[in-house]
Design a protein around this motif. Structure first.
Motif, short mmCIF file in Angstrom:
data_model
loop_
_atom_site.label_atom_id
_atom_site.label_comp_id
_atom_site.label_asym_id
_atom_site.label_seq_id
_atom_site.Cartn_x
_atom_site.Cartn_y
_atom_site.Cartn_z
N SER A 41 0.75 -1.26 -0.03
CA SER A 41 -0.24 -0.08 0.09
C SER A 41 1.02 1.24 -0.01
CB SER A 41 -1.00 -0.02 1.11
OG SER A 41 -1.73 -1.14 1.13
N SER A 46 -2.28 2.14 -7.77
CA SER A 46 -3.53 2.58 -8.03
C SER A 46 -3.45 3.99 -8.64
CB SER A 46 -4.40 2.97 -6.68
OG SER A 46 -4.50 1.44 -6.27
N GLN A 101 -11.92 -1.31 -6.53
CA GLN A 101 -11.73 -2.25 -5.22
C GLN A 101 -13.05 -2.46 -4.62
OE1 GLN A 101 -8.73 -1.62 -2.24
NE2 GLN A 101 -7.54 -0.34 -3.52
N ASP A 102 -13.99 -1.42 -4.44
CA ASP A 102 -15.17 -1.60 -3.59
C ASP A 102 -16.23 -1.14 -4.65
OD1 ASP A 102 -17.35 -1.36 -2.26
OD2 ASP A 102 -16.54 0.27 -0.69
N GLN A 165 -19.55 -7.15 -7.04
CA GLN A 165 -18.24 -7.37 -8.12
C GLN A 165 -18.63 -8.06 -9.44
OE1 GLN A 165 -15.77 -5.71 -8.31
NE2 GLN A 165 -14.45 -6.20 -6.71
N ASP A 183 -8.27 -2.87 -10.52
CA ASP A 183 -7.72 -2.38 -9.15
C ASP A 183 -7.99 -3.16 -7.83
OD1 ASP A 183 -6.14 -1.06 -7.44
OD2 ASP A 183 -7.43 0.92 -7.70
N GLU A 184 -7.17 -4.03 -7.45
CA GLU A 184 -7.32 -4.98 -6.23
C GLU A 184 -9.17 -5.42 -6.31
OE1 GLU A 184 -5.31 -5.85 -3.91
OE2 GLU A 184 -3.77 -4.13 -3.86
N THR A 187 -10.13 -7.75 -3.20
CA THR A 187 -9.73 -7.22 -1.94
C THR A 187 -10.72 -7.72 -0.61
OG1 THR A 187 -8.22 -5.51 -2.34
CG2 THR A 187 -8.81 -5.46 -0.33
N GLN A 194 -12.98 -14.98 -4.18
CA GLN A 194 -12.01 -14.40 -4.76
C GLN A 194 -11.55 -15.24 -6.05
OE1 GLN A 194 -8.37 -13.28 -2.57
NE2 GLN A 194 -9.43 -12.29 -0.97
N THR A 216 -2.68 -5.24 -7.84
CA THR A 216 -2.82 -5.99 -6.37
C THR A 216 -1.54 -6.02 -5.57
OG1 THR A 216 -3.53 -8.20 -5.79
CG2 THR A 216 -1.96 -8.09 -7.56
#
Length: 267
Positions: A41, A46, A101-102, A165, A183-184, A187, A194, A216
């Motif tokens: 991180s 990103s 990601q989210d 997702q 992007d991830e 996660t 996954q 990732t």
């Protein structure tokens, strides 16, 4: 060559001074190729892809070049960095798509999935409303969402994390982009989910020969999905090569440390 990034530099102006996020990053992606960017991180992974999409914060300063090759209909290459909003709107979704990601923050919580997907298809593929609805349902079925014709009328909060997702993947691939940026993408998901999501992305990519840029921190994911890897640390590219080279004969100490940190069953 589909995308060529040269000397990408990103910094942010803040009240406390300038923060250097990415230093002189260069890489390329061929059509249909899968490339992974790995690192801890804060390494700049990103921020680099957000720069390509024109989605960085307003206090960002970006220099360098990111040239997208002409599309299937010909034309001139597109310089993504510093491009006008109207140019980026034509590229985003249609030629380059992104999975965030989210999905709960990427999807509009106030609109039904049908509204969001139809709007995308009408804007980028010129479909009528009925044809767009049919194509959207077909895409949800392709990502294995059960009862897609009924569930397309749901709001995002009515789906589980894994299903949201899948919706994001369906939206990203519905316009048949040449490059998919993930992007991830797994996660916040359970381990079993996954694997399902990664297998789904690989399967759909293979059908359409879509290139993949996978962001990732998980070296195992990169090994399973990509042919080349870029390793970043503190905004610098410290290693770049084939998966075999990066995993079996890494040159950078940081890469060796990352590999050593992977839990193993033996020993």
């Amino acid at each position: 060559m589909l995308l060529e990034v040269q000397n990408l530099k990103i910094d942010f102006k803040t009240h406390d001074g300038t923060i250097d996020a990415v230093h002189d990053l260069s890489f390329s992606i061929e059509r249909g190729e899968a490339v992974g960017i790995v690192g801890e991180s804060g390494s700049g992974k990103s921020q680099s892809v957000l720069a390509l999409m024109g989605l960085l914060a307003g206090n960002a300063r970006v220099t360098g070049s990111a040239r997208l090759a002409p599309g299937s209909k010909g034309g001139a290459p597109v310089e993504l960095l510093g491009a006008k909003p109207r140019v980026l709107r034509r590229v985003r979704g249609a030629r380059i798509a992104m999975i965030f990601q989210d999905p709960m923050t990427a999807l509009n919580p106030h609109l039904k999935i049908s509204t969001q997907m139809i709007e995308l298809l009408r804007a980028h593929r010129g479909m009528g409303k009925r044809a767009a609805m049919r194509a959207a349902i077909d895409m949800l079925e392709a990502v294995r969402i059960p009862e897609a014709a009924r569930r397309i009328k749901y709001y995002p909060h009515q789906f589980s994390g894994g299903m949201r997702q899948r919706v994001m993947i369906a939206m990203a691939l519905s316009c048949e982009p040449e490059l998919l940026i993930a992007d991830e993408p797994t996660t916040a998901l359970d381990v079993t989910v996954q694997d399902e999501i990664l297998e789904l992305i690989a399967e759909l990519r293979e059908r359409s020969n879509t290139a993949l840029l996978l962001i990732t921190h998980d070296l195992g994911v990169v090994a399973g999905q990509c042919s080349r890897a870029l390793v970043m640390r503190g905004g610098d590219l410290v290693e770049h090569g084939s998966i075999e080279k990066v995993f079996n004969a890494p040159e950078a100490q940081y890469t060796r440390d990352l590999l050593a940190a992977i839990p193993r069953l033996e020993g």
